[in-house]
Design a protein around this motif. Structure first.
Motif: not given
Length: 153
Positions: A65-84
């Motif tokens: 899948a693709i996520f348009h991260a640049a368009k939503h860069r200021d969105a408030s995302f919950p935290s996830i575990r990335v590389d521990g």
């Protein structure tokens, strides 16, 4: 106007919504997938797109899948575990494209390997199996990820 490969793109690599990323970050379980965090103005992203489509066609059992991260860069995302480490998506995606391997269990890994067709198909071959058991914590979303219609970004 920016060239938008997802708008003109292949259904093998759909555009996923902010809601889908938020659900994943809040602990939603589901099918593992490879997500390209993308900017439509990024030349490297444009170069990656054909390899993503080719790999997705060669490995139809793996979700891409693709996520348009640049368009939503200021969105408030919950935290996830990335590389521990507990991080927000906004902190993880510092360059485009960033490839995330979502394991379907609330954890993501930043993929740093080859971004050609061979590298992406090898990555798809190494993906974990979908989760069959009920999710712990937040309820599992019915119908899986929310997709954005091609052309509606």
């Amino acid at each position: 106007m920016d060239y938008n490969p997802a708008a003109h793109g292949d259904p093998a690599v759909p555009l996923i919504s902010v809601k889908a990323m938020e659900k994943y970050g809040s602990g939603d379980r589901g099918t593992p997938m490879i997500v390209a965090c993308y900017s439509y103005r990024c030349g490297h992203c444009h170069k990656l797109y054909p390899a993503l489509v080719a790999a997705a066609r060669q490995r139809p059992g793996t979700r891409f899948a693709i996520f348009h991260a640049a368009k939503h860069r200021d969105a408030s995302f919950p935290s996830i575990r990335v590389d521990g480490e507990e991080l927000s998506i906004a902190r993880v995606v510092v360059a485009y494209p960033t490839l995330l391997v979502l394991d379907g269990r609330g954890t993501a890994t930043v993929y740093r390997g080859d971004r050609d067709i061979a590298g992406l198909t090898a990555l798809a071959d190494s993906m974990p199996s979908p989760i069959d058991e009920p999710a712990q914590g937040p309820a599992r979303a019915e119908g899986g990820l929310e997709l954005v219609e091609h052309g509606a970004v």
